[in-house]
Design an enzyme around this catalytic site. Structure first.
Site, PDB file in Angstrom:
ATOM      1  N   HIS A 197      97.020  63.107  50.529  1.00 40.86           N
ATOM      2  CA  HIS A 197      96.482  62.702  49.225  1.00 40.86           C
ATOM      3  C   HIS A 197      95.980  61.267  49.227  1.00 40.86           C
ATOM      4  O   HIS A 197      95.055  60.930  48.495  1.00 40.86           O
ATOM      5  CB  HIS A 197      97.495  62.981  48.126  1.00 40.86           C
ATOM      6  CG  HIS A 197      97.604  64.450  47.861  1.00 40.86           C
ATOM      7  ND1 HIS A 197      98.590  65.224  48.414  1.00 40.86           N
ATOM      8  CD2 HIS A 197      96.785  65.296  47.199  1.00 40.86           C
ATOM      9  CE1 HIS A 197      98.390  66.482  48.066  1.00 40.86           C
ATOM     10  NE2 HIS A 197      97.302  66.554  47.323  1.00 40.86           N
ATOM     11  N   GLU A 438      96.475  78.896  47.366  1.00 41.55           N
ATOM     12  CA  GLU A 438      96.739  77.936  48.444  1.00 41.55           C
ATOM     13  C   GLU A 438      97.945  78.334  49.278  1.00 41.55           C
ATOM     14  O   GLU A 438      98.348  77.620  50.184  1.00 41.55           O
ATOM     15  CB  GLU A 438      96.865  76.506  47.909  1.00 41.55           C
ATOM     16  CG  GLU A 438      97.527  76.347  46.576  1.00 41.55           C
ATOM     17  CD  GLU A 438      97.402  74.935  46.003  1.00 41.55           C
ATOM     18  OE1 GLU A 438      96.713  74.084  46.582  1.00 41.55           O
ATOM     19  OE2 GLU A 438      98.017  74.700  44.953  1.00 41.55           O
ATOM     20  N   ASP A 462      95.925  73.052  51.139  1.00 44.25           N
ATOM     21  CA  ASP A 462      97.243  73.665  51.294  1.00 44.25           C
ATOM     22  C   ASP A 462      97.159  75.020  51.969  1.00 44.25           C
ATOM     23  O   ASP A 462      98.066  75.397  52.703  1.00 44.25           O
ATOM     24  CB  ASP A 462      97.916  73.807  49.919  1.00 44.25           C
ATOM     25  CG  ASP A 462      98.559  72.491  49.505  1.00 44.25           C
ATOM     26  OD1 ASP A 462      99.241  71.884  50.343  1.00 44.25           O
ATOM     27  OD2 ASP A 462      98.357  72.071  48.352  1.00 44.25           O
ATOM     28  N   ARG A 472     100.390  68.916  56.397  1.00 43.18           N
ATOM     29  CA  ARG A 472      99.079  68.281  56.262  1.00 43.18           C
ATOM     30  C   ARG A 472      99.104  66.766  56.368  1.00 43.18           C
ATOM     31  O   ARG A 472      98.054  66.141  56.477  1.00 43.18           O
ATOM     32  CB  ARG A 472      98.398  68.716  54.959  1.00 43.18           C
ATOM     33  CG  ARG A 472      99.087  68.250  53.715  1.00 43.18           C
ATOM     34  CD  ARG A 472      98.558  68.970  52.481  1.00 43.18           C
ATOM     35  NE  ARG A 472      97.579  68.198  51.742  1.00 43.18           N
ATOM     36  CZ  ARG A 472      97.118  68.530  50.541  1.00 43.18           C
ATOM     37  NH1 ARG A 472      97.543  69.644  49.956  1.00 43.18           N
ATOM     38  NH2 ARG A 472      96.245  67.798  49.923  1.00 43.18           N
ATOM     39  N   CYS A 509      88.137  74.355  45.919  1.00 46.92           N
ATOM     40  CA  CYS A 509      88.275  72.952  45.503  1.00 46.92           C
ATOM     41  C   CYS A 509      88.988  72.103  46.545  1.00 46.92           C
ATOM     42  O   CYS A 509      89.296  70.943  46.298  1.00 46.92           O
ATOM     43  CB  CYS A 509      88.980  72.852  44.158  1.00 46.92           C
ATOM     44  SG  CYS A 509      90.659  73.480  44.194  1.00 46.92           S
TER      45      CYS A 509
HETATM   46  C1  PEP Z   1      94.251  71.949  47.937  1.00 46.74           C
HETATM   47  O1  PEP Z   1      95.405  72.173  48.314  1.00 46.74           O
HETATM   48  O2  PEP Z   1      93.246  72.279  48.585  1.00 46.74           O
HETATM   49  C2  PEP Z   1      94.019  71.238  46.676  1.00 46.74           C
HETATM   50  C3  PEP Z   1      92.815  71.121  46.180  1.00 46.74           C
HETATM   51  O3  PEP Z   1      95.091  70.684  46.080  1.00 46.74           O
HETATM   52  P1  PEP Z   1      95.775  69.315  46.554  1.00 46.74           P
HETATM   53  O4  PEP Z   1      94.930  68.730  47.642  1.00 46.74           O
HETATM   54  O5  PEP Z   1      95.871  68.439  45.352  1.00 46.74           O
HETATM   55  O6  PEP Z   1      97.107  69.781  47.038  1.00 46.74           O
HETATM   56 MG    MG Z   2      97.007  71.907  46.903  1.00 44.04          MG
END
Ligand code: PEP
Ligand code: MG
Length: 589
Positions: A197, A438, A462, A472, A509
């Site tokens: 993140h 996810e 995810d 990740r 996304c």
């Molecule tokens: C994802 O997991 O691809 C996602 C968009 O959510 P985040 O990256 O906030 O976990």
């Molecule tokens: Mg996610």
């Protein structure tokens, strides 16, 4: 820079751009302790700082011990009893105190040296019992030093970071977001991976960043001159004048390309055979809204609401949620927004709060936390509903593993809407509840979920993590984290096919959507809506406008037949090369 050796570091470029400037090193638990002399008159204060840090470390250990006792068992908790005993060991504490007095040096440097001496001695005994104790010893010392550094930082206001390149062991999303306000030039860290993140935040704020640079904090001190290439994942310490010149020019070329891509702001992402792809933006902080507009996003496909919870000790109230969402919606006008309920947990915890889960990505994260803490969930859902009075509300639930969580969310949401109705609150014009896909179990159950979900959004960050069992944010397994893994592509294809029967809209996304090459693959797999970091919209749009959907489908069909991620990447490289060459020779527009 004359006379200073030049060093090169290679890591992972996670946010494009060039930064040139002095380093600002953030010390952390995994640091090289700095040693400095203190005045005779400062000795007592230094000893007090040391004892205070030991006390705080003991308090933290007792807290962890209690948690482990309650949640696991006495045997596991006894590990922390051993740590507490180390903290009381006169060999360590008394020796550190003696040397601070005698050598008049700072506590962290002395404690670390004492630790190393005892550690070496224990190692020389060559016994596995002592080897294990050695590990505990270092762990305890690091904990004390963490508090020493904090106490030091509190009494010594931070140097300005403005105009510097931040160098740190690892960073959390909240700290990274703060850097944008501090006007830092770039970020480089020992740890981290492309979809952590912190990396996503750096990209969102267009701060050039490299992660996974291994031990870079060991080599760089604040004030050292650096060049950082966030596209290639390179950092140069003590660059030569020629290197500075080269990267300055490269930075200019990059900026010009960005500007030229922005000329695509108002044109649709339409393929050569007339298929329109909806280009949405991911939003992590309301402050990013200007870049959303600048890059021509059609709406917000993922509004990450975690910013409401970061860098604070109390929970946000319903009014705070409402104020914040209202501000974002007002700025977006009538553009659609997909609000995601909180996804706290995993690496999205405030970094100064100890994580008490041994495996937070598999733990009480996202919807799991919301269902365990309905107070928290309800406050957010109520505010989302109220903020959308008279307008369409799209709510998306993260970390759905199956139908039960979606149903429970729907029940809570319905109850909230009923109550608001009884209170006479103006309702949203329409309410859509979506599931994030996810977790592989959710992908496999697409048809079932589509019976009750109004839309789906694939969170590839995810999905890759959970499909491949690769953390990740763990640098040690970063090479196994492959968005092009055929198993991931098959799951995405399965979701697209599964949602067709019920005509449930599916978007992507995750970060895959931000990569022009992978975006082609997603379109080829049948995705018609992509939500990405706003700064990536131009580049993705440019590639999609340069090919036909039929081309993309042919590439995706071939990709699905490959055996390994490497095969998929080679295929993508060659298939897109011709198309890319064509795009490069055409004027943007
Ligand atoms: C994802 O997991 O691809 C996602 C968009 O959510 P985040 O990256 O906030 O976990
Ligand atoms: Mg996610």
């Amino acid at each position: 820079m004359a006379g200073r050796r030049t060093f090169f570091f290679e890591g992972l470029g996670v946010s494009e751009g060039i930064a040139i400037g002095p380093a600002y090193v953030i010390e952390s638990e995994d640091f090289r302790t700095e040693s400095w002399q203190i005045e005779e008159s400062e000795v007592e204060a230094e000893l007090q700082r040391f004892h205070e840090a030991v006390g705080l470390a003991a308090e933290e250990l007792r807290g962890i011990r209690q948690q482990v006792l309650e949640k696991i068992d006495r045997q596991q908790a006894s590990i922390f009893d051993a740590h507490l005993l180390i903290l009381e060991d006169p060999q360590i504490v008394d020796e550190t105190v003696r040397r601070i007095r005698h050598e008049r040096r700072n506590a962290e440097a002395v404690l670390w040296e004492v630790t190393q001496q005892i550690g070496e001695m224990m190692k020389s005994l060559g016994d596995s019992y002592f080897a294990e104790r050695n590990h505990d010893l270092y762990d305890v010392s690091r904990r004390v030093i963490k508090f020493l550094l904090r106490i030091y930082a509190e009494s010594h206001p931070a140097l300005p970071r403005e105009g510097c390149i931040v160098v740190a062991n690892g960073l959390g999303p909240a700290e990274t977001a703060q850097f944008s306000k501090d006007h830092v030039l770039g970020i480089c860290t020992n740890e981290g991976a492309a979809t952590s993140h912190a990396a996503i935040m750096a990209k969102a704020f267009s701060i050039p960043a490299c992660v996974g640079l291994e031990h870079i904090t060991h080599y760089i001190r604040s004030g050292d001159m650096l060049v950082l290439d966030g596209g290639e994942g390179k950092v140069i310490l003590n660059p030569t004048a020629d290197q500075i010149e080269f990267y300055r020019e490269k930075g200019e070329v990059w900026k010009k390309r960005l500007e030229s891509l922005r000329t695509l702001r108002d044109v649709p992402a339409i393929t050569l055979d007339g298929v329109t792809i909806s280009m949405m933006a991911n939003l992590e902080f309301p402050e990013e809204l200007d870049t959303v507009d600048l890059n021509g996003a059609e709406g917000i496909g993922l509004f990450r609401t975690e910013f409401m919870y970061l860098e604070r000790t109390s929970l946000p109230t319903e009014e705070e949620h409402l104020r914040s969402y209202g501000h974002v919606l007002a700025k977006l006008g009538d553009k659609p927004v997909v609000m995601r309920t909180i996804d706290i947990g995993g690496d999205k915890l405030p970094s100064d709060q100890p994580v008490h889960e041994f495996n937070p990505f598999m733990g009480v994260r996202a919807i799991r936390l919301c269902l365990q803490r309905p107070d928290l969930f309800r406050a957010q859902l109520r505010a989302m509903a109220m903020a959308h009075a008279g307008r369409e509300l799209n709510i998306m639930i993260p970390m759905i593993s199956g139908l039960t969580e979606l149903r429970e969310s729907r029940n809570i949401l319905d109850d909230i809407l009923e109550r608001l109705d009884r209170e006479g609150v103006n309702p949203p014009s329409k309410v859509n509840l979506g599931a994030m896909i996810e977790i592989p179990s959710a992908a496999l159950q697409t048809r079932t979920l589509c019976e009750e979900a109004d839309f789906l959004s694939i969170g590839t960050n995810d999905l890759v993590q959970y499909t491949l069992a690769v953390d990740r944010v763990n640098k040690a397994v970063a090479s196994l984290y492959r968005q092009t893994h055929p198993a991931v592509l098959q799951l995405i294809s399965m979701v697209v096919e599964g949602a067709k029967e019920t005509r449930t809209p599916v978007s992507v996304c995750g970060e895959m959507a931000s990569d022009p090459k992978l975006a082609v693959l997603l379109v080829g797999l049948g995705i018609r809506s992509l939500s990405m970091s706003p700064s990536s919209i131009g580049a993705v749009k440019q590639v999609l406008r340069g090919l036909s959907c039929a081309d993309a489908e042919a590439i995706a069909a071939e990709a699905l037949r490959q055996d390994t991620p490497e095969d998929v990447e080679v295929l993508l490289h060659f298939r897109l090369k011709e198309l890319q060459a064509k795009i490069d020779h055409e004027p943007v527009g």
